[in-house]
Design a protein around this motif. Structure first.
Motif, PDB file in Angstrom:
ATOM      1  N   ARG A  70       0.819  -1.214   0.000  1.00 38.85           N
ATOM      2  CA  ARG A  70       0.000   0.000   0.000  1.00 38.85           C
ATOM      3  C   ARG A  70       0.852   1.264   0.000  1.00 38.85           C
ATOM      4  N   SER A  71       1.898   1.258  -0.818  1.00 35.29           N
ATOM      5  CA  SER A  71       2.806   2.392  -0.901  1.00 35.29           C
ATOM      6  C   SER A  71       2.797   2.976  -2.306  1.00 35.29           C
ATOM      7  N   CYS A  72       3.321   4.181  -2.438  1.00 38.30           N
ATOM      8  CA  CYS A  72       3.271   4.930  -3.693  1.00 38.30           C
ATOM      9  C   CYS A  72       4.675   5.362  -4.104  1.00 38.30           C
ATOM     10  N   PHE A  73       5.023   5.104  -5.358  1.00 33.01           N
ATOM     11  CA  PHE A  73       6.284   5.548  -5.949  1.00 33.01           C
ATOM     12  C   PHE A  73       5.919   6.467  -7.106  1.00 33.01           C
ATOM     13  N   GLN A  74       6.343   7.718  -7.037  1.00 27.27           N
ATOM     14  CA  GLN A  74       6.009   8.619  -8.135  1.00 27.27           C
ATOM     15  C   GLN A  74       7.102   9.642  -8.386  1.00 27.27           C
ATOM     16  N   ASP A  75       7.205  10.035  -9.666  1.00 30.45           N
ATOM     17  CA  ASP A  75       8.102  11.104 -10.119  1.00 30.45           C
ATOM     18  C   ASP A  75       9.552  10.889  -9.703  1.00 30.45           C
ATOM     19  N   GLY A  76      10.053   9.654  -9.841  1.00 30.99           N
ATOM     20  CA  GLY A  76      11.435   9.369  -9.484  1.00 30.99           C
ATOM     21  C   GLY A  76      12.194   8.745 -10.644  1.00 30.99           C
ATOM     22  N   SER A  77      13.501   8.600 -10.460  1.00 29.82           N
ATOM     23  CA  SER A  77      14.325   7.924 -11.456  1.00 29.82           C
ATOM     24  C   SER A  77      15.465   7.196 -10.754  1.00 29.82           C
ATOM     25  N   SER A  78      15.811   6.022 -11.285  1.00 33.92           N
ATOM     26  CA  SER A  78      16.876   5.217 -10.690  1.00 33.92           C
ATOM     27  C   SER A  78      17.253   4.092 -11.643  1.00 33.92           C
ATOM     28  N   GLY A  79      18.316   3.388 -11.314  1.00 35.97           N
ATOM     29  CA  GLY A  79      18.690   2.213 -12.093  1.00 35.97           C
ATOM     30  C   GLY A  79      17.652   1.108 -11.983  1.00 35.97           C
ATOM     31  N   PHE A  80      17.159   0.896 -10.759  1.00 41.13           N
ATOM     32  CA  PHE A  80      16.117  -0.101 -10.486  1.00 41.13           C
ATOM     33  C   PHE A  80      15.000   0.583  -9.700  1.00 41.13           C
ATOM     34  N   LEU A  81      13.760   0.214  -9.965  1.00 40.48           N
ATOM     35  CA  LEU A  81      12.693   0.639  -9.060  1.00 40.48           C
ATOM     36  C   LEU A  81      12.831  -0.167  -7.768  1.00 40.48           C
ATOM     37  N   ALA A  82      12.866  -1.493  -7.895  1.00 39.39           N
ATOM     38  CA  ALA A  82      13.062  -2.383  -6.747  1.00 39.39           C
ATOM     39  C   ALA A  82      13.998  -3.501  -7.181  1.00 39.39           C
ATOM     40  N   PHE A  83      14.941  -3.850  -6.303  1.00 38.06           N
ATOM     41  CA  PHE A  83      15.948  -4.854  -6.602  1.00 38.06           C
ATOM     42  C   PHE A  83      16.054  -5.839  -5.446  1.00 38.06           C
ATOM     43  N   VAL A  84      16.091  -7.128  -5.765  1.00 39.33           N
ATOM     44  CA  VAL A  84      16.342  -8.161  -4.754  1.00 39.33           C
ATOM     45  C   VAL A  84      17.454  -9.062  -5.282  1.00 39.33           C
ATOM     46  N   PRO A 108       6.236   0.330 -19.510  1.00 38.43           N
ATOM     47  CA  PRO A 108       5.288  -0.475 -18.747  1.00 38.43           C
ATOM     48  C   PRO A 108       5.842  -1.878 -18.563  1.00 38.43           C
ATOM     49  N   GLY A 109       5.362  -2.562 -17.587  1.00 44.10           N
ATOM     50  CA  GLY A 109       5.795  -3.933 -17.342  1.00 44.10           C
ATOM     51  C   GLY A 109       6.134  -4.166 -15.891  1.00 44.10           C
ATOM     52  N   ASN A 110       6.654  -5.342 -15.617  1.00 41.63           N
ATOM     53  CA  ASN A 110       7.034  -5.706 -14.257  1.00 41.63           C
ATOM     54  C   ASN A 110       8.231  -4.866 -13.815  1.00 41.63           C
ATOM     55  N   ARG A 111       8.226  -4.388 -12.573  1.00 40.21           N
ATOM     56  CA  ARG A 111       9.221  -3.403 -12.134  1.00 40.21           C
ATOM     57  C   ARG A 111      10.203  -3.922 -11.088  1.00 40.21           C
ATOM     58  N   ASN A 124      30.060  -8.157  -8.012  1.00 41.43           N
ATOM     59  CA  ASN A 124      31.097  -8.450  -9.002  1.00 41.43           C
ATOM     60  C   ASN A 124      30.840  -7.801 -10.365  1.00 41.43           C
ATOM     61  N   GLY A 125      29.824  -6.997 -10.488  1.00 40.11           N
ATOM     62  CA  GLY A 125      29.547  -6.281 -11.717  1.00 40.11           C
ATOM     63  C   GLY A 125      28.842  -7.090 -12.792  1.00 40.11           C
ATOM     64  N   ILE A 126      28.612  -8.364 -12.556  1.00 43.85           N
ATOM     65  CA  ILE A 126      27.858  -9.187 -13.514  1.00 43.85           C
ATOM     66  C   ILE A 126      26.410  -9.126 -13.088  1.00 43.85           C
ATOM     67  N   CYS A 127      25.595  -8.435 -13.865  1.00 38.84           N
ATOM     68  CA  CYS A 127      24.216  -8.195 -13.466  1.00 38.84           C
ATOM     69  C   CYS A 127      23.250  -8.872 -14.433  1.00 38.84           C
ATOM     70  N   GLU A 128      22.789 -10.037 -14.018  1.00 39.75           N
ATOM     71  CA  GLU A 128      21.831 -10.793 -14.806  1.00 39.75           C
ATOM     72  C   GLU A 128      20.632 -11.107 -13.934  1.00 39.75           C
ATOM     73  N   GLY A 129      19.474 -11.083 -14.537  1.00 34.55           N
ATOM     74  CA  GLY A 129      18.256 -11.371 -13.788  1.00 34.55           C
ATOM     75  C   GLY A 129      17.042 -11.130 -14.660  1.00 34.55           C
ATOM     76  N   ALA A 130      15.899 -11.067 -14.019  1.00 33.38           N
ATOM     77  CA  ALA A 130      14.643 -10.912 -14.741  1.00 33.38           C
ATOM     78  C   ALA A 130      13.738  -9.925 -14.027  1.00 33.38           C
ATOM     79  N   CYS A 131      12.855  -9.334 -14.785  1.00 33.83           N
ATOM     80  CA  CYS A 131      11.861  -8.426 -14.225  1.00 33.83           C
ATOM     81  C   CYS A 131      10.653  -9.253 -13.792  1.00 33.83           C
ATOM     82  N   ASP A 132      10.210  -9.017 -12.575  1.00 34.30           N
ATOM     83  CA  ASP A 132       9.121  -9.800 -11.996  1.00 34.30           C
ATOM     84  C   ASP A 132       8.061  -8.827 -11.466  1.00 34.30           C
ATOM     85  N   VAL A 133       6.923  -9.376 -11.028  1.00 40.24           N
ATOM     86  CA  VAL A 133       5.862  -8.535 -10.477  1.00 40.24           C
ATOM     87  C   VAL A 133       6.214  -7.999  -9.114  1.00 40.24           C
TER      88      VAL A 133
END
Length: 133
Positions: A70-84, A108-111, A124-133
């Motif tokens: 129940r949180s709001c993210f607006q008017d921002g910019s970054s490398g990732f919105l959310a990262f795990v 648009p899409g999963n963030r 280590n600078g190797i950044c591989e992964g996937a966008c999820d819900v």
């Protein structure tokens, strides 16, 4: 920003505003919400607005657990919105995202960016992964 670090550390952020913050740039580790080293971060009914130049709006590293609801993210910019990372957990429900740009997992899409098992985006600078819900 808010940082929770260390095993058994728990931080709850509720009914808060994190606004108009400027990070160190998308290629430098910085974020308004940071969970590190097996910690627990809970974010509820919180607004993040106009936060720019961060590597992520939420970073979850080194086996931490984060929940955002129940949180709001607006008017921002970054490398990732959310990262795990590949050792952690991030759950999200009933959140609102508007006009928030990210180079990984753009709208648009999963963030939520979920790091692959053998990846190391912040180690280590190797950044591989996937966008999820």
């Amino acid at each position: 920003g808010i940082v929770v670090s260390g095993a058994q550390s728990v931080v709850s952020v509720e009914d808060s505003f994190l606004s108009d913050n400027v990070g160190l740039g998308p290629n430098v580790t910085s974020t308004p919400l940071f969970a590190l080293f097996n910690s627990l971060l809970s974010v509820e009914r919180t607004e993040l607005s106009n936060n720019t130049e961060f590597s992520g709006q939420i970073l979850n590293l080194f086996g931490s657990t984060t929940s955002v609801s129940r949180s709001c993210f607006q008017d921002g910019s970054s490398g990732f919105l959310a990262f795990v990372d590949n050792q952690g957990t991030l759950t999200a429900s009933e959140n609102f995202v508007s006009n928030t740009q990210s180079t990984s997992c753009p709208a648009p899409g999963n963030r939520l960016f979920v790091e692959d098992e053998n990846s190391g985006c912040f180690t280590n600078g190797i950044c591989e992964g996937a966008c999820d819900v």
